[in-house]
Motif scaffolding. Structure first.
Motif, PDB file in Angstrom:
ATOM      1  N   ARG A  72      -7.983 -17.338  -1.634  1.00  0.00           N
ATOM      2  CA  ARG A  72      -9.433 -17.939  -2.162  1.00  0.00           C
ATOM      3  C   ARG A  72     -10.374 -17.540  -0.809  1.00  0.00           C
ATOM      4  N   LEU A  73      -9.864 -17.768   0.204  1.00  0.00           N
ATOM      5  CA  LEU A  73     -10.744 -17.281   1.454  1.00  0.00           C
ATOM      6  C   LEU A  73     -10.958 -16.069   1.842  1.00  0.00           C
ATOM      7  N   LEU A  74      -9.855 -15.211   1.479  1.00  0.00           N
ATOM      8  CA  LEU A  74     -10.281 -13.940   1.591  1.00  0.00           C
ATOM      9  C   LEU A  74     -10.908 -13.117   0.560  1.00  0.00           C
ATOM     10  N   ARG A  75     -10.904 -13.618  -0.699  1.00  0.00           N
ATOM     11  CA  ARG A  75     -11.632 -13.181  -1.801  1.00  0.00           C
ATOM     12  C   ARG A  75     -11.640 -11.643  -2.138  1.00  0.00           C
ATOM     13  N   PRO A  76     -10.418 -11.443  -2.201  1.00  0.00           N
ATOM     14  CA  PRO A  76     -10.051  -9.785  -2.212  1.00  0.00           C
ATOM     15  C   PRO A  76     -10.772  -9.092  -3.816  1.00  0.00           C
ATOM     16  N   GLN A  77     -11.123  -8.128  -3.400  1.00  0.00           N
ATOM     17  CA  GLN A  77     -11.637  -7.136  -4.524  1.00  0.00           C
ATOM     18  C   GLN A  77     -11.077  -5.660  -4.480  1.00  0.00           C
ATOM     19  N   ALA A  78     -10.653  -4.927  -5.392  1.00  0.00           N
ATOM     20  CA  ALA A  78     -10.238  -3.635  -5.381  1.00  0.00           C
ATOM     21  C   ALA A  78     -11.409  -2.789  -5.460  1.00  0.00           C
ATOM     22  N   VAL A  79     -11.711  -1.953  -4.294  1.00  0.00           N
ATOM     23  CA  VAL A  79     -13.125  -1.243  -4.281  1.00  0.00           C
ATOM     24  C   VAL A  79     -12.811  -0.249  -5.193  1.00  0.00           C
ATOM     25  N   PHE A  80     -11.605   0.718  -5.187  1.00  0.00           N
ATOM     26  CA  PHE A  80     -11.513   1.549  -6.148  1.00  0.00           C
ATOM     27  C   PHE A  80      -9.931   1.981  -6.463  1.00  0.00           C
ATOM     28  N   ALA A  81      -9.666   2.422  -7.318  1.00  0.00           N
ATOM     29  CA  ALA A  81      -8.241   2.688  -7.419  1.00  0.00           C
ATOM     30  C   ALA A  81      -8.349   4.180  -8.373  1.00  0.00           C
ATOM     31  N   ASN A  82      -8.027   5.011  -7.764  1.00  0.00           N
ATOM     32  CA  ASN A  82      -8.004   6.410  -8.171  1.00  0.00           C
ATOM     33  C   ASN A  82      -6.752   6.807  -8.987  1.00  0.00           C
ATOM     34  N   PRO A  83      -6.692   7.324 -10.204  1.00  0.00           N
ATOM     35  CA  PRO A  83      -5.397   7.962 -10.677  1.00  0.00           C
ATOM     36  C   PRO A  83      -4.831   8.964  -9.834  1.00  0.00           C
ATOM     37  N   ILE A  84      -3.735   9.180  -9.322  1.00  0.00           N
ATOM     38  CA  ILE A  84      -3.165  10.227  -8.704  1.00  0.00           C
ATOM     39  C   ILE A  84      -1.851  10.603  -9.378  1.00  0.00           C
ATOM     40  N   SER A  85      -1.678  12.042  -9.437  1.00  0.00           N
ATOM     41  CA  SER A  85      -0.765  12.522  -9.992  1.00  0.00           C
ATOM     42  C   SER A  85      -0.079  14.093  -9.120  1.00  0.00           C
ATOM     43  N   GLY A  86       1.084  14.210  -9.265  1.00  0.00           N
ATOM     44  CA  GLY A  86       1.769  15.342  -8.364  1.00  0.00           C
ATOM     45  C   GLY A  86       2.748  16.048  -9.473  1.00  0.00           C
ATOM     46  N   LYS A  87       3.096  17.357  -9.253  1.00  0.00           N
ATOM     47  CA  LYS A  87       3.803  18.198  -9.630  1.00  0.00           C
ATOM     48  C   LYS A  87       4.438  19.130  -8.800  1.00  0.00           C
ATOM     49  N   GLY A  88       5.547  19.662  -8.885  1.00  0.00           N
ATOM     50  CA  GLY A  88       6.253  20.622  -8.169  1.00  0.00           C
ATOM     51  C   GLY A  88       6.352  20.228  -6.818  1.00  0.00           C
ATOM     52  N   ASN A  89       6.191  21.109  -5.805  1.00  0.00           N
ATOM     53  CA  ASN A  89       6.563  20.876  -4.175  1.00  0.00           C
ATOM     54  C   ASN A  89       5.184  20.555  -3.389  1.00  0.00           C
ATOM     55  N   TRP A  90       4.923  19.559  -3.030  1.00  0.00           N
ATOM     56  CA  TRP A  90       3.786  19.187  -2.365  1.00  0.00           C
ATOM     57  C   TRP A  90       3.770  18.183  -1.169  1.00  0.00           C
ATOM     58  N   ALA A  91       2.769  18.053  -0.350  1.00  0.00           N
ATOM     59  CA  ALA A  91       2.750  17.168   0.572  1.00  0.00           C
ATOM     60  C   ALA A  91       1.304  16.958   0.999  1.00  0.00           C
ATOM     61  N   VAL A  92       0.858  15.735   1.394  1.00  0.00           N
ATOM     62  CA  VAL A  92      -0.724  15.445   1.579  1.00  0.00           C
ATOM     63  C   VAL A  92      -0.559  14.515   2.903  1.00  0.00           C
ATOM     64  N   ARG A  93      -1.215  14.858   3.982  1.00  0.00           N
ATOM     65  CA  ARG A  93      -1.291  14.193   5.209  1.00  0.00           C
ATOM     66  C   ARG A  93      -2.693  13.456   5.140  1.00  0.00           C
ATOM     67  N   TYR A  94      -2.965  12.051   5.312  1.00  0.00           N
ATOM     68  CA  TYR A  94      -4.339  11.458   5.350  1.00  0.00           C
ATOM     69  C   TYR A  94      -4.053  10.678   6.714  1.00  0.00           C
ATOM     70  N   CYS A  95      -5.435  10.894   7.383  1.00  0.00           N
ATOM     71  CA  CYS A  95      -5.561  10.371   8.654  1.00  0.00           C
ATOM     72  C   CYS A  95      -5.775   8.909   8.539  1.00  0.00           C
ATOM     73  N   GLU A  96      -5.755   8.174   9.580  1.00  0.00           N
ATOM     74  CA  GLU A  96      -5.828   6.637   9.846  1.00  0.00           C
ATOM     75  C   GLU A  96      -7.047   6.318   9.041  1.00  0.00           C
ATOM     76  N   PHE A  97      -7.005   5.127   8.222  1.00  0.00           N
ATOM     77  CA  PHE A  97      -7.856   4.605   7.418  1.00  0.00           C
ATOM     78  C   PHE A  97      -8.257   3.307   8.066  1.00  0.00           C
ATOM     79  N   GLY A  98      -7.424   2.482   8.647  1.00  0.00           N
ATOM     80  CA  GLY A  98      -7.902   1.160   9.256  1.00  0.00           C
ATOM     81  C   GLY A  98      -8.063   0.096   8.384  1.00  0.00           C
ATOM     82  N   LYS A  99      -8.446   0.248   7.154  1.00  0.00           N
ATOM     83  CA  LYS A  99      -8.782  -0.768   6.021  1.00  0.00           C
ATOM     84  C   LYS A  99      -7.560  -0.955   5.082  1.00  0.00           C
TER      85      LYS A  99
END
Length: 298
Positions: free
Chosen positions: A10-37
């Motif tokens: 209750r004190l934090l009062r969380p909200q989902a800011v966004f939620a993107n659908p993500i899909s993948g097929k075959g051989n793949w890799a994704v590198r994300y830099c630091e987000f901090g949140k």
């Protein structure tokens, strides 16, 4: 009796800011830099490999929920190595629509939702202090149901959609926090709630915040000697009993000051201080500014 976990959410009062659908097929890799949140992943179908900086790689499968309170750099990939595509999480956050990794056509091998939380509270660092760096919840039927509902609310824009996503975000967070009330949790409230001797003490401290508690009184609730209780509480919760009580009182005081419905003297009485001056001194020492200044700054 008070439920400390519910109070925290209750004190934090969380909200989902966004939620993107993500899909993948075959051989793949994704590198994300630091987000901090705080960010999360809800796995809907299939699986992928998650490698968070500083942690061993793990497999994320359908029905799993992953919460990263500070979201360091990470790599997600299929199980066959591929050259990584570098992405900025801040840029992804601004985009809408499905993200597709690997082969761009054909039925995907995996489907998930990736998003981030914001917390409408004065101190979102409270969440970071409660949880491990990586929270991975598996095999929870309740969680699977919440995951399915979140997926439906994200892909089907019905009336009340924003409200539903916010409530589902709260429930997902509670389930994630419940999963860490064990020895695997870092020292803190959640680990304390997983200790049968300390859980009752913490509930009493939260329920009767205005009580003039002593270590002896709390040790009696835990059915431990004073010295054993003090050592066990400090080791499990990460701070001494009176220090924990002070910190929680200050969190409640900050929330009440933000609401601007009670005077400083009323807040002092509400959280167990016999005088306004004693509360002001304690608040200033703990927060870094007097209550009146704090109320004007938030």
């Amino acid at each position: 009796m008070s439920d400390p976990l519910s109070e925290i959410v209750r004190l934090l009062r969380p909200q989902a800011v966004f939620a993107n659908p993500i899909s993948g097929k075959g051989n793949w890799a994704v590198r994300y830099c630091e987000f901090g949140k705080p960010s999360f992943c809800i796995m809907l179908e299939g699986s992928f490999r998650l490698a968070v900086d500083g942690h061993e790689p793990t497999t994320i499968s359908a029905g799993d929920f992953v919460l990263l309170p500070t979201t360091p750099g990470l790599t997600i990939s299929s199980f066959v190595p591929a050259p990584p595509v570098y992405m900025d999480p801040n840029q992804v956050r601004e985009e809408r629509g499905e993200l597709r990794y690997g082969e761009q056509t054909g039925r995907p091998d995996m489907r998930s939702l990736g998003g981030s939380f914001i917390f409408d509270c004065a101190d979102p660092g409270l969440l970071v202090s409660l949880l491990p760096k990586v929270v991975h919840v598996q095999g929870s039927m309740r969680l699977s149901q919440l995951v399915q509902m979140m997926g439906e609310e994200t892909t089907d824009e019905k009336p009340g959609n924003e409200f539903m996503r916010s409530r589902l975000a709260e429930m997902l967070l509670v389930e994630a926090m419940r999963s860490t009330t064990s020895g695997s949790a870092p020292p803190g409230l959640l680990r304390g709630l997983g200790d049968e001797r300390l859980a009752g003490v913490l509930k009493q401290m939260h329920a009767r915040i205005d009580q003039n508690w002593s270590v002896s009184q709390l040790a009696k609730i835990a059915a431990l000697s004073r010295s054993s209780f003090f050592e066990r509480f400090t080791r499990t919760v990460g701070v001494a009993p009176m220090e924990y009580l002070l910190s929680w009182r200050m969190e409640i005081a900050k929330e009440l000051l933000r609401c601007d419905e009670l005077s400083v003297s009323e807040i002092a009485e509400r959280i167990g201080y016999g005088s306004t001056s004693a509360f002001s001194v304690a608040f200033t020492r703990h927060v870094g500014q007097p209550p009146s200044h704090y109320a004007r700054s938030v």
